[in-house]
Design a protein around this motif. Structure first.
Motif, short mmCIF file in Angstrom:
data_model
loop_
_atom_site.label_atom_id
_atom_site.label_comp_id
_atom_site.label_asym_id
_atom_site.label_seq_id
_atom_site.Cartn_x
_atom_site.Cartn_y
_atom_site.Cartn_z
N THR A 57 0.83 -1.20 0.00
CA THR A 57 0.00 0.00 0.00
C THR A 57 0.87 1.25 0.00
O THR A 57 2.06 1.21 0.36
CB THR A 57 -0.93 0.05 1.24
N ILE A 58 0.27 2.34 -0.39
CA ILE A 58 1.00 3.61 -0.36
C ILE A 58 1.38 3.94 1.08
O ILE A 58 2.47 4.44 1.34
CB ILE A 58 0.16 4.73 -1.01
N GLN A 59 0.49 3.63 2.03
CA GLN A 59 0.80 3.87 3.44
C GLN A 59 2.05 3.10 3.86
O GLN A 59 2.92 3.63 4.54
CB GLN A 59 -0.38 3.49 4.33
N GLU A 60 2.15 1.85 3.45
CA GLU A 60 3.33 1.04 3.77
C GLU A 60 4.59 1.64 3.15
O GLU A 60 5.65 1.69 3.78
CB GLU A 60 3.14 -0.39 3.31
N ARG A 61 4.47 2.13 1.92
CA ARG A 61 5.62 2.76 1.27
C ARG A 61 6.05 4.02 2.02
O ARG A 61 7.24 4.26 2.21
CB ARG A 61 5.29 3.10 -0.18
N ILE A 62 5.08 4.82 2.46
CA ILE A 62 5.38 6.04 3.21
C ILE A 62 6.11 5.68 4.51
O ILE A 62 7.11 6.31 4.87
CB ILE A 62 4.09 6.83 3.51
N GLU A 63 5.61 4.67 5.20
CA GLU A 63 6.20 4.27 6.48
C GLU A 63 7.60 3.68 6.32
O GLU A 63 8.40 3.74 7.25
CB GLU A 63 5.27 3.27 7.17
N GLU A 64 7.90 3.14 5.15
CA GLU A 64 9.21 2.54 4.91
C GLU A 64 10.27 3.53 4.47
O GLU A 64 11.44 3.19 4.39
CB GLU A 64 9.10 1.43 3.87
N GLN A 65 9.88 4.78 4.18
CA GLN A 65 10.85 5.76 3.70
C GLN A 65 11.87 6.06 4.77
O GLN A 65 11.51 6.36 5.91
CB GLN A 65 10.14 7.06 3.29
N PRO A 66 13.15 6.01 4.43
CA PRO A 66 14.20 6.23 5.44
C PRO A 66 14.27 7.66 5.98
O PRO A 66 14.81 7.88 7.05
CB PRO A 66 15.48 5.87 4.68
N TRP A 67 13.71 8.61 5.25
CA TRP A 67 13.84 10.01 5.67
C TRP A 67 12.68 10.44 6.57
O TRP A 67 12.64 11.57 7.00
CB TRP A 67 13.94 10.95 4.48
N THR A 68 11.75 9.57 6.87
CA THR A 68 10.63 9.96 7.73
C THR A 68 10.88 9.58 9.16
O THR A 68 11.74 8.85 9.51
CB THR A 68 9.31 9.33 7.25
#
Length: 68
Positions: A57-68
């Motif tokens: 999901t897009i939410q999973e991709r957002i949560e996996e971003q190293p810069w967040t």
């Protein structure tokens, strides 16, 4: 009467959505010669957890971003 439907992930500001509506209306008016009053725009906002590609999901991709 042109009908333009756009589906996007939630999170844009009301101002961004308003700008999108205006620019889509402008594009239909220019490209098709459609009367401005006849152009219809529907924006559908989808939660990031409800949109997936490749089983992620897009939410999973957002949560996996190293810069967040």
């Amino acid at each position: 009467m042109p009908l333009i439907e756009v589906t996007l992930v939630e999170g844009r500001t009301p101002e961004q959505l308003r700008t999108l509506i205006t620019r889509l209306t402008d594009a239909a008016e220019t490209a098709l010669g459609a009367p401005r009053a006849a152009v219809r725009v529907i924006l559908r906002e989808v939660p990031a957890a409800h949109w997936a590609a490749g089983d992620v999901t897009i939410q999973e991709r957002i949560e996996e971003q190293p810069w967040t």
